[in-house]
Design a protein around this motif. Structure first.
Motif, PDB file in Angstrom:
ATOM      1  N   ASN A  60      36.469  40.802  38.776  1.00  0.00           N
ATOM      2  CA  ASN A  60      37.090  41.996  39.358  1.00  0.00           C
ATOM      3  C   ASN A  60      38.542  41.745  39.747  1.00  0.00           C
ATOM      4  N   THR A  61      38.801  40.620  40.372  1.00  0.00           N
ATOM      5  CA  THR A  61      40.166  40.309  40.802  1.00  0.00           C
ATOM      6  C   THR A  61      41.104  40.182  39.615  1.00  0.00           C
ATOM      7  N   VAL A  62      40.695  39.429  38.606  1.00  0.00           N
ATOM      8  CA  VAL A  62      41.556  39.204  37.447  1.00  0.00           C
ATOM      9  C   VAL A  62      41.813  40.508  36.689  1.00  0.00           C
ATOM     10  N   THR A  63      40.775  41.299  36.477  1.00  0.00           N
ATOM     11  CA  THR A  63      40.972  42.534  35.711  1.00  0.00           C
ATOM     12  C   THR A  63      41.838  43.543  36.473  1.00  0.00           C
ATOM     13  N   ILE A  64      41.663  43.652  37.778  1.00  0.00           N
ATOM     14  CA  ILE A  64      42.505  44.549  38.576  1.00  0.00           C
ATOM     15  C   ILE A  64      43.948  44.059  38.553  1.00  0.00           C
ATOM     16  N   MET A  65      44.145  42.743  38.697  1.00  0.00           N
ATOM     17  CA  MET A  65      45.502  42.201  38.667  1.00  0.00           C
ATOM     18  C   MET A  65      46.160  42.453  37.308  1.00  0.00           C
ATOM     19  N   MET A  66      45.411  42.266  36.236  1.00  0.00           N
ATOM     20  CA  MET A  66      45.953  42.519  34.895  1.00  0.00           C
ATOM     21  C   MET A  66      46.341  43.997  34.736  1.00  0.00           C
ATOM     22  N   ALA A  67      45.469  44.886  35.205  1.00  0.00           N
ATOM     23  CA  ALA A  67      45.738  46.322  35.080  1.00  0.00           C
ATOM     24  C   ALA A  67      46.964  46.730  35.903  1.00  0.00           C
ATOM     25  N   LEU A  68      47.063  46.238  37.126  1.00  0.00           N
ATOM     26  CA  LEU A  68      48.212  46.581  37.967  1.00  0.00           C
ATOM     27  C   LEU A  68      49.506  46.021  37.393  1.00  0.00           C
ATOM     28  N   ASN A  69      49.436  44.836  36.820  1.00  0.00           N
ATOM     29  CA  ASN A  69      50.628  44.251  36.215  1.00  0.00           C
ATOM     30  C   ASN A  69      51.046  45.024  34.964  1.00  0.00           C
ATOM     31  N   LYS A  70      50.080  45.381  34.150  1.00  0.00           N
ATOM     32  CA  LYS A  70      50.393  46.074  32.892  1.00  0.00           C
ATOM     33  C   LYS A  70      50.854  47.505  33.149  1.00  0.00           C
ATOM     34  N   LYS A  71      50.139  48.231  33.976  1.00  0.00           N
ATOM     35  CA  LYS A  71      50.408  49.650  34.183  1.00  0.00           C
ATOM     36  C   LYS A  71      51.601  49.891  35.101  1.00  0.00           C
ATOM     37  N   HIS A  72      51.698  49.119  36.188  1.00  0.00           N
ATOM     38  CA  HIS A  72      52.724  49.372  37.198  1.00  0.00           C
ATOM     39  C   HIS A  72      53.702  48.205  37.366  1.00  0.00           C
ATOM     40  N   LYS A  73      53.605  47.204  36.498  1.00  0.00           N
ATOM     41  CA  LYS A  73      54.505  46.040  36.522  1.00  0.00           C
ATOM     42  C   LYS A  73      54.510  45.337  37.877  1.00  0.00           C
TER      43      LYS A  73
END
Length: 128
Positions: A60-73
Motif C-alpha cells: 500500500n505504501t509503495v503504490t500510493i507513493m508511486m501514484a502520488l509521484n507520478k500524478k502530482h510529482k
C-alpha cells in the motif's frame, strides 16, 4: 480318551518396566511437549499474520507513493510527509482516539468518494 483340544496359554500383558516416578515424569514431559507445540503453532500463526500485515503495508505504501509521484510529482519530502501523517492516523486508531469508520465517514462527507458496503462491513466486523 485324550482330547485333541488344547487351551492356549493366556497372553501376558506387556507392562512397561518402569516405576511410578518414571511414569509420572514421562507424563509431565508429554504435557510439556504438547504445550510447547501449541506455543509453536500460535507463534507460527502470529508470525504469518504479522508477515502478511507487513506485506500489505509495504504494498500500500509503495503504490500510493508511486501514484502520488507520478500524478502530482510529489517529491521525497512530500511523500514522507504523507507517510508520517498516515502513520499518525494509524496511531490514533490504535490508541482508540479515532476509528477507521469515523475516518471513512469523514472522507465521504468531504469528498465524492463512497466506500462499498462490503468495505464498511469489514471495518465494522474488525472493530477498527
Amino acid at each position: 480318551m485324550g482330547s485333541k483340544l488344547k487351551m492356549k496359554a493366556p497372553k501376558k500383558n506387556r507392562v512397561l518396566e518402569c516405576d511410578n516416578q518414571m511414569s509420572q515424569a514421562f507424563g509431565r514431559a508429554m504435557k510439556q511437549s504438547y504445550k510447547e507445540l501449541q506455543e509453536m503453532r500460535d507463534q507460527a500463526y502470529n508470525d504469518g499474520f504479522d508477515t502478511g500485515d507487513n506485506w500489505a503495508t509495504v504494498v500500500n505504501t509503495v503504490t500510493i507513493m508511486m501514484a502520488l509521484n507520478k500524478k502530482h510529482k510529489f517529491s521525497t519530502d512530500r511523500l514522507l510527509d504523507v507517510v508520517h501523517i498516515a502513520n499518525e492516523y494509524v496511531r490514533m486508531a490504535n490508541n482508540g482516539e479515532r476509528s477507521f469508520m469515523s475516518m471513512m465517514e469523514e472522507i465521504e462527507e468531504k469528498t465524492k468518494i463512497r466506500f462499498p458496503e462490503e468495505t464498511k462491513e469489514l471495518v465494522r466486523r474488525f472493530g477498527a
